[in-house]
Design an enzyme around this catalytic site. Structure first.
Site, PDB file in Angstrom:
ATOM      1  N   SER A 118       0.828  -1.212   0.000  1.00 34.78           N
ATOM      2  CA  SER A 118       0.000   0.000   0.000  1.00 34.78           C
ATOM      3  C   SER A 118       0.853   1.249   0.000  1.00 34.78           C
ATOM      4  CB  SER A 118      -0.852   0.064   1.264  1.00 34.78           C
ATOM      5  OG  SER A 118      -1.543  -1.107   1.476  1.00 34.78           O
ATOM      6  N   HIS A 139      -0.977  -2.319  -7.031  1.00 40.13           N
ATOM      7  CA  HIS A 139      -1.729  -1.974  -5.822  1.00 40.13           C
ATOM      8  C   HIS A 139      -3.225  -2.112  -6.102  1.00 40.13           C
ATOM      9  CE1 HIS A 139      -2.849   1.273  -2.656  1.00 40.13           C
ATOM     10  NE2 HIS A 139      -2.985   0.059  -2.179  1.00 40.13           N
ATOM     11  N   GLU A 151      -3.484   0.476  -9.069  1.00 45.25           N
ATOM     12  CA  GLU A 151      -2.466   1.527  -9.155  1.00 45.25           C
ATOM     13  C   GLU A 151      -1.145   0.801  -9.471  1.00 45.25           C
ATOM     14  OE1 GLU A 151      -1.935   3.526  -5.348  1.00 45.25           O
ATOM     15  OE2 GLU A 151      -1.708   5.463  -6.330  1.00 45.25           O
ATOM     16  N   ASN A 189      -3.027   6.280  -1.322  1.00 47.51           N
ATOM     17  CA  ASN A 189      -2.954   6.344   0.138  1.00 47.51           C
ATOM     18  C   ASN A 189      -2.344   7.635   0.664  1.00 47.51           C
ATOM     19  OD1 ASN A 189      -4.331   4.072   0.779  1.00 47.51           O
ATOM     20  ND2 ASN A 189      -2.566   2.748   0.475  1.00 47.51           N
TER      21      ASN A 189
HETATM   22  N1  LIG Z   1      -6.445  -4.498   3.383  1.00 41.11           N
HETATM   23  C1  LIG Z   1      -6.542  -3.571   2.444  1.00 41.11           C
HETATM   24  O1  LIG Z   1      -7.566  -2.880   2.310  1.00 41.11           O
HETATM   25  C2  LIG Z   1      -5.399  -3.367   1.480  1.00 41.11           C
HETATM   26  C3  LIG Z   1      -5.627  -2.647   0.299  1.00 41.11           C
HETATM   27  C4  LIG Z   1      -4.580  -2.528  -0.630  1.00 41.11           C
HETATM   28  C5  LIG Z   1      -3.343  -3.093  -0.351  1.00 41.11           C
HETATM   29  N2  LIG Z   1      -3.148  -3.768   0.829  1.00 41.11           N
HETATM   30  C6  LIG Z   1      -1.827  -4.357   1.052  1.00 41.11           C
HETATM   31  O2  LIG Z   1      -1.907  -5.741   0.743  1.00 41.11           O
HETATM   32  C7  LIG Z   1      -0.999  -6.469   1.566  1.00 41.11           C
HETATM   33  C8  LIG Z   1      -1.755  -7.541   2.305  1.00 41.11           C
HETATM   34  O3  LIG Z   1      -2.742  -6.933   3.103  1.00 41.11           O
HETATM   35  P1  LIG Z   1      -3.970  -7.771   3.691  1.00 41.11           P
HETATM   36  O4  LIG Z   1      -4.925  -6.773   4.231  1.00 41.11           O
HETATM   37  O5  LIG Z   1      -4.418  -8.787   2.710  1.00 41.11           O
HETATM   38  O6  LIG Z   1      -3.238  -8.523   4.910  1.00 41.11           O
HETATM   39  P2  LIG Z   1      -3.737  -9.795   5.730  1.00 41.11           P
HETATM   40  O7  LIG Z   1      -3.104  -9.706   7.062  1.00 41.11           O
HETATM   41  O8  LIG Z   1      -5.219  -9.949   5.621  1.00 41.11           O
HETATM   42  O9  LIG Z   1      -3.085 -11.038   4.902  1.00 41.11           O
HETATM   43  C9  LIG Z   1      -1.715 -11.289   4.824  1.00 41.11           C
HETATM   44  C10 LIG Z   1      -1.526 -12.794   4.722  1.00 41.11           C
HETATM   45  O10 LIG Z   1      -0.152 -13.076   4.441  1.00 41.11           O
HETATM   46  C11 LIG Z   1       0.174 -14.289   5.106  1.00 41.11           C
HETATM   47  N3  LIG Z   1       1.622 -14.411   5.205  1.00 41.11           N
HETATM   48  C12 LIG Z   1       2.493 -13.774   6.038  1.00 41.11           C
HETATM   49  N4  LIG Z   1       3.750 -14.179   5.791  1.00 41.11           N
HETATM   50  C13 LIG Z   1       3.682 -15.084   4.774  1.00 41.11           C
HETATM   51  C14 LIG Z   1       4.646 -15.852   4.068  1.00 41.11           C
HETATM   52  N5  LIG Z   1       5.935 -15.786   4.369  1.00 41.11           N
HETATM   53  N6  LIG Z   1       4.217 -16.687   3.092  1.00 41.11           N
HETATM   54  C15 LIG Z   1       2.912 -16.792   2.783  1.00 41.11           C
HETATM   55  N7  LIG Z   1       1.941 -16.076   3.422  1.00 41.11           N
HETATM   56  C16 LIG Z   1       2.332 -15.242   4.401  1.00 41.11           C
HETATM   57  C17 LIG Z   1      -0.533 -14.166   6.440  1.00 41.11           C
HETATM   58  O11 LIG Z   1      -0.683 -15.438   7.058  1.00 41.11           O
HETATM   59  C18 LIG Z   1      -1.872 -13.544   6.015  1.00 41.11           C
HETATM   60  O12 LIG Z   1      -2.847 -14.535   5.740  1.00 41.11           O
HETATM   61  C19 LIG Z   1      -0.313  -5.452   2.463  1.00 41.11           C
HETATM   62  O13 LIG Z   1       0.881  -5.050   1.876  1.00 41.11           O
HETATM   63  C20 LIG Z   1      -1.313  -4.301   2.480  1.00 41.11           C
HETATM   64  O14 LIG Z   1      -0.702  -3.063   2.751  1.00 41.11           O
HETATM   65  C21 LIG Z   1      -4.144  -3.936   1.738  1.00 41.11           C
END
Ligand SMILES: NC(=O)c1ccc[n+]([C@@H]2O[C@H](COP(=O)([O-])OP(=O)(O)OC[C@H]3O[C@@H](n4cnc5c(N)ncnc54)[C@H](O)[C@@H]3O)[C@@H](O)[C@H]2O)c1
Length: 295
Positions: A118, A139, A151, A189
């Site tokens: 993000s 993104h 993005e 963001n």
């Molecule tokens: N949540 C949002 O609205 C949003 C929007 C855009 C971008 N993002 C970005 O997307 C990314 C993920 O966010 P999210 O909200 O899905 O997080 P989340 O916590 O819901 O999911 C992350 C997942 O990654 C897994 N994980 C951690 N280490 C790992 C590894 N070594 N191998 C495999 N899996 C692993 C975790 O177990 C978890 O299930 C982040 O960088 C976040 O900034 C989030």
């Protein structure tokens, strides 16, 4: 592009796997344990049912979506022969850097490695890899099956060929690619998070309650969702880490995360995913109730 891997089966990885599979790509989605993987499959099935009710897909397409996805804990084998990896693990620089370094060694030479970060710098994530020209930011927005934007973040060494491939793929999955430079918080963001932070500050000062703040932004500004409800949807931990990246990246205190946000994350109230944030989601997740904060 035909075969891809998504790393991380959380909120975003699950949505990314869903949309890629919907448009015919063969996807392996990888996470750390069986429970998370089973939950990811369950959510894709529920979301596909919602798409059927809305007339977006039919029953046959739902079956195709699920058959196009392999849900797995196996990292090395799943990423070895793919053309694209989408990394969607938590917003932590060291974690992401390690995964990208591992991918750099395991994947085949022409792979594109994209990060769904993000806010983190794509150029720094690509630094000291063998193929920084093939590292890029994709993104996606939450919820991925619904939101029409990706993005596209171009690092200092990302090649034009990589940008062109990712633009084409983004169009293939029926999303709009918008290309931006690698800068803290990118465009989305950098503009959104200060607004969410200010909404939390407004709440902290007791100017209005959760419901009123969100309704004012919905009814008065035409936002489809108020900033506090949106913060819950994004995840308060994600909001906090993006604000820290903006504060450090620009060296400007105007991005300092609000104290209430920090406290809520420390207490494990991360929004919708933990069933409590600025709203409670434990009764009926579709009808969250605003929490009354005693300020
Ligand atoms: N949540 C949002 O609205 C949003 C929007 C855009 C971008 N993002 C970005 O997307 C990314 C993920 O966010 P999210 O909200 O899905 O997080 P989340 O916590 O819901 O999911 C992350 C997942 O990654 C897994 N994980 C951690 N280490 C790992 C590894 N070594 N191998 C495999 N899996 C692993 C975790 O177990 C978890 O299930 C982040 O960088 C976040 O900034 C989030």
């Amino acid at each position: 592009m035909k075969k891809i891997a998504v790393i991380g089966a959380g909120t975003m990885g699950t949505g990314i796997a869903h949309i890629m599979a919907q448009y015919g790509l063969k996807v392996s989605i990888i996470d750390l344990n069986e429970k998370i993987i089973a939950e990811s499959k369950r959510i894709i099935s529920i979301n596909a049912d919602r798409q059927i009710r809305k007339g977006v897909i039919n029953e046959k397409q739902k079956k195709i979506i699920l058959s196009n996805i392999v849900f797995t804990k196996e990292f090395n084998e799943s990423v070895k022969n793919v053309e694209l990896v989408v990394e969607a693990i938590p917003e932590n620089f060291e974690l992401k850097k390690k995964i990208i370094k591992d991918l750099d060694l395991i994947c085949k030479a022409n792979v594109i490695i994209s990060s769904n970060t993000s806010s983190l710098s794509i150029s720094s994530l690509a630094d000291k890899t063998h193929y920084p020209d093939r590292i890029i930011g994709m993104h996606f927005m939450n919820p991925v099956p619904v939101m029409p934007l990706v993005e596209i973040v171009v690092g200092s060494n990302t090649s034009k060929k990589t940008v062109d491939s990712i633009n084409a793929l983004t169009k293939k999955i029926n999303k709009n690619p918008l290309v931006v430079k690698d800068s803290p918080g990118f465009v989305s963001n950098r503009i959104l998070l200060p607004m969410i932070n200010e909404a939390i500050e407004t709440l902290s000062q007791g100017v209005a309650d959760v419901y009123s703040i969100d309704q004012i932004m919905k009814l008065g500004m035409g936002h489809p969702m108020g900033p506090l409800r949106l913060a819950d949807l994004i995840g308060l931990d994600v909001c906090l880490s993006v604000l820290k990246v903006l504060e450090n990246g620009f060296g400007n205190k105007k991005y300092s995360p609000n104290k209430l946000l920090i406290k809520m994350v420390e207490e494990g109230n991360l929004g919708r995913k933990t069933k409590r944030g600025f709203y409670g989601y434990d009764k009926d997740p579709k009808k969250p109730y605003p929490i009354i904060f005693k300020i």
